[in-house]
Design a protein around this motif. Structure first.
Motif, PDB file in Angstrom:
ATOM      1  N   ARG A   1      40.490  32.922  39.170  1.00 26.18           N
ATOM      2  CA  ARG A   1      41.887  33.283  38.885  1.00 26.18           C
ATOM      3  C   ARG A   1      42.509  34.039  40.052  1.00 26.18           C
ATOM      4  O   ARG A   1      43.699  33.872  40.327  1.00 26.18           O
ATOM      5  N   ILE A   2      41.713  34.863  40.725  1.00 27.03           N
ATOM      6  CA  ILE A   2      42.214  35.567  41.916  1.00 27.03           C
ATOM      7  C   ILE A   2      42.496  34.539  43.015  1.00 27.03           C
ATOM      8  O   ILE A   2      43.552  34.558  43.647  1.00 27.03           O
ATOM      9  N   ASP A   3      41.550  33.624  43.214  1.00 21.49           N
ATOM     10  CA  ASP A   3      41.692  32.607  44.263  1.00 21.49           C
ATOM     11  C   ASP A   3      42.871  31.668  44.022  1.00 21.49           C
ATOM     12  O   ASP A   3      43.544  31.270  44.966  1.00 21.49           O
ATOM     13  N   ASP A   4      43.113  31.303  42.750  1.00 24.77           N
ATOM     14  CA  ASP A   4      44.197  30.343  42.489  1.00 24.77           C
ATOM     15  C   ASP A   4      45.565  31.007  42.301  1.00 24.77           C
ATOM     16  O   ASP A   4      46.551  30.338  42.034  1.00 24.77           O
ATOM     17  N   GLY A   5      45.594  32.357  42.441  1.00 26.26           N
ATOM     18  CA  GLY A   5      46.875  33.040  42.375  1.00 26.26           C
ATOM     19  C   GLY A   5      47.290  33.479  40.981  1.00 26.26           C
ATOM     20  O   GLY A   5      48.370  34.041  40.804  1.00 26.26           O
ATOM     21  N   THR A   6      46.469  33.225  39.974  1.00 28.96           N
ATOM     22  CA  THR A   6      46.785  33.707  38.629  1.00 28.96           C
ATOM     23  C   THR A   6      46.905  35.223  38.662  1.00 28.96           C
ATOM     24  O   THR A   6      47.794  35.802  38.042  1.00 28.96           O
ATOM     25  N   TYR A   7      45.985  35.858  39.398  1.00 29.66           N
ATOM     26  CA  TYR A   7      46.036  37.304  39.639  1.00 29.66           C
ATOM     27  C   TYR A   7      46.232  37.510  41.136  1.00 29.66           C
ATOM     28  O   TYR A   7      45.267  37.568  41.882  1.00 29.66           O
ATOM     29  N   PRO A   8      47.483  37.588  41.606  1.00 33.99           N
ATOM     30  CA  PRO A   8      47.712  37.779  43.040  1.00 33.99           C
ATOM     31  C   PRO A   8      47.319  39.186  43.498  1.00 33.99           C
ATOM     32  O   PRO A   8      47.174  40.093  42.672  1.00 33.99           O
TER      33      PRO A   8
END
Length: 76
Positions: A21-28
């Motif tokens: 999620r961090i990598d895909d931008g869900t959690y920027p």
């Protein structure tokens, strides 16, 4: 989300989901990540398991905690 593989360490699988999620931008970068209570609810695991996930993410430098505010995605 209870489609975890019970033959592998559950905390590792949850950590992988959060990293994805961090990598895909869900959690920027700079955004708040779910609390231990929120993680334990979402993944239907004990709070101690969610705590282990957070400790791992902190050790990897992916998140940082601010007392009284929560845990946030670290700037890379």
């Amino acid at each position: 989300m209870s489609d975890l593989d019970r033959t592998r360490a559950v905390w590792r699988q949850i950590a992988e989901v959060i990293v994805a999620r961090i990598d895909d931008g869900t959690y920027p970068a700079g955004s708040r990540v779910p609390s231990v209570v929120e993680l334990s609810t979402e993944f239907q695991v004990a709070a101690s398991t969610a705590q282990k996930v957070m400790a791992h993410l902190k050790a990897e430098g992916l998140v940082r905690s601010e007392v009284g505010l929560g845990t946030f995605v670290a700037d890379r």
